[in-house]
Design an enzyme around this catalytic site. Sequence first.
Site, PDB file in Angstrom:
ATOM      1  N   GLU A 178     -10.666  -0.959 -10.435  1.00 27.86           N
ATOM      2  CA  GLU A 178     -10.062   0.036  -9.537  1.00 27.86           C
ATOM      3  C   GLU A 178      -9.509   1.240 -10.308  1.00 27.86           C
ATOM      4  O   GLU A 178      -8.355   1.223 -10.754  1.00 27.86           O
ATOM      5  CB  GLU A 178      -8.939  -0.604  -8.705  1.00 27.86           C
ATOM      6  CG  GLU A 178      -8.278   0.397  -7.743  1.00 27.86           C
ATOM      7  CD  GLU A 178      -7.133  -0.185  -6.906  1.00 27.86           C
ATOM      8  OE1 GLU A 178      -6.761  -1.347  -7.128  1.00 27.86           O
ATOM      9  OE2 GLU A 178      -6.607   0.534  -6.053  1.00 27.86           O
ATOM     10  N   LYS A 220     -13.697  -0.463  -7.003  1.00 27.44           N
ATOM     11  CA  LYS A 220     -12.751  -0.084  -5.939  1.00 27.44           C
ATOM     12  C   LYS A 220     -12.252   1.323  -6.236  1.00 27.44           C
ATOM     13  O   LYS A 220     -11.211   1.502  -6.881  1.00 27.44           O
ATOM     14  CB  LYS A 220     -11.601  -1.102  -5.881  1.00 27.44           C
ATOM     15  CG  LYS A 220     -10.508  -0.745  -4.873  1.00 27.44           C
ATOM     16  CD  LYS A 220      -9.556  -1.890  -4.615  1.00 27.44           C
ATOM     17  CE  LYS A 220      -8.399  -1.442  -3.730  1.00 27.44           C
ATOM     18  NZ  LYS A 220      -7.592  -2.525  -3.202  1.00 27.44           N
TER      19      LYS A 220
HETATM   20  C1  5MM Z   1      -1.502  -3.188  -1.809  1.00 31.44           C
HETATM   21  O1  5MM Z   1      -1.112  -2.309  -2.879  1.00 31.44           O
HETATM   22  C2  5MM Z   1      -1.617  -2.744  -4.137  1.00 31.44           C
HETATM   23  C3  5MM Z   1      -0.537  -3.073  -5.092  1.00 31.44           C
HETATM   24  O2  5MM Z   1       0.297  -2.023  -5.412  1.00 31.44           O
HETATM   25  P1  5MM Z   1       1.477  -2.235  -6.538  1.00 31.44           P
HETATM   26  O3  5MM Z   1       0.893  -2.951  -7.707  1.00 31.44           O
HETATM   27  O4  5MM Z   1       1.888  -0.825  -6.848  1.00 31.44           O
HETATM   28  O5  5MM Z   1       2.570  -3.008  -5.895  1.00 31.44           O
HETATM   29  C4  5MM Z   1      -2.621  -1.722  -4.671  1.00 31.44           C
HETATM   30  O6  5MM Z   1      -3.141  -2.049  -5.942  1.00 31.44           O
HETATM   31  C5  5MM Z   1      -3.767  -1.674  -3.735  1.00 31.44           C
HETATM   32  O7  5MM Z   1      -4.560  -2.818  -3.871  1.00 31.44           O
HETATM   33  C6  5MM Z   1      -4.654  -0.486  -3.907  1.00 31.44           C
HETATM   34  O8  5MM Z   1      -4.024   0.618  -4.457  1.00 31.44           O
HETATM   35  C7  5MM Z   1      -5.228  -0.108  -2.565  1.00 31.44           C
HETATM   36  O9  5MM Z   1      -4.196  -0.028  -1.640  1.00 31.44           O
HETATM   37  P2  5MM Z   1      -4.199   1.167  -0.591  1.00 31.44           P
HETATM   38  O10 5MM Z   1      -2.871   1.016   0.103  1.00 31.44           O
HETATM   39  O11 5MM Z   1      -4.327   2.420  -1.385  1.00 31.44           O
HETATM   40  O12 5MM Z   1      -5.392   0.914   0.311  1.00 31.44           O
END
Ligand code: 5MM
Length: 343
Positions: A178, A220
Amino acid sequence: MTAFDELHRTALALTTRGKGILAADESTGTIEKRLKSIGVQCTEENRRAYRDLLFSTKGLSEFISGVILFDETLRQKDAGGTPFAEGLAANGIIPGIKVDKGTVDLPGHPGEKVTQGLDGLAARFDEYRELGARFAKWRAVLSISDDLPSAHAIEVNAHALARYAAICQAQGLVPIVEPEVLMDGAHTLTRCAQVTEAVLQAVFDALHAHGVVLERMLLKPNMVVSGTECPQQAPAAEVAAATLTCLRRTVPAAVPGIMFLSGGQTDETATENLNAINAADGAKPWALSFSYGRALQAPVLKAWRGEVANVAAAQQALLKRARLNGAAQQGTYHSPPNGKTAT
Ligand code: 5MM
């Protein structure tokens, strides 16, 4: 079956037509913000109860192929005492685990970050596999400004992603890679396209250098969108065209699936954009689906508000978003007319 055969099958199962991934891997600090926003205290039991609500949604496996968990959640159990990973797997949903340890400032590069967590990673994977995880995720973050991201930030984050992915495959899990180019800023869609292309090119160079098997991984990425403060917000058709151009230039066809993050788009915009990407003409050699966190969970939190009486409504909200994104994965979602909400 060799581990590599298993990894390929897992990657393909995660990209099943009409399905995507629920990212529920918020670290404690992030889930605290989410729970606080609805007036719920961030205790271990409330975090468990919230994840239980998500995973016990009836019918979820029709639209969700996998769930990304946080370390704490992988060790927790549902209300009936079954470990979450076991319950998800029994329901046909593949459990995954976020393995990065968040970002730290990149020394000498103000405003830039690098993701940490490589030390001891192989041993952690062994335990995570034992606990039921079959895929993993590592997130790198890059910001756009007039002079960012620097070539150095792109390179070190690509290197860390590739090291993680190689270790992950060696330990028998599918890596989700990602690299997130953030939406924050006033930059245009064109600038986002330029940066995303440079980032993906560096990531695939690094994956190649580290011997990562492309058939046994998933990407991702962010979609190519206008910055949040940009006065000209590109419509879905432009987002789709720019995103596909960028992916065709950088992502080899051997990668089975591209599972977009939502990155702060509203839930409806994230669905519309995914649909436009799948409905667009031209070559699309990979499955194009979702791995959304906020765009799946925002309406759930809003409906739940920590009340047992709201659990059913919150689960309906999750199922609805999952179903609409499942349709968008196939390019069959129909946006509601202006001012109306999709049903
Ligand atoms: C769900 O958010 C994930 C974890 O965030 P932190 O490590 O900052 O707590 C994050 O990695 C998420 O899987 C991705 O960024 C995609 O989430 P979004 O909300 O952008 O779809």
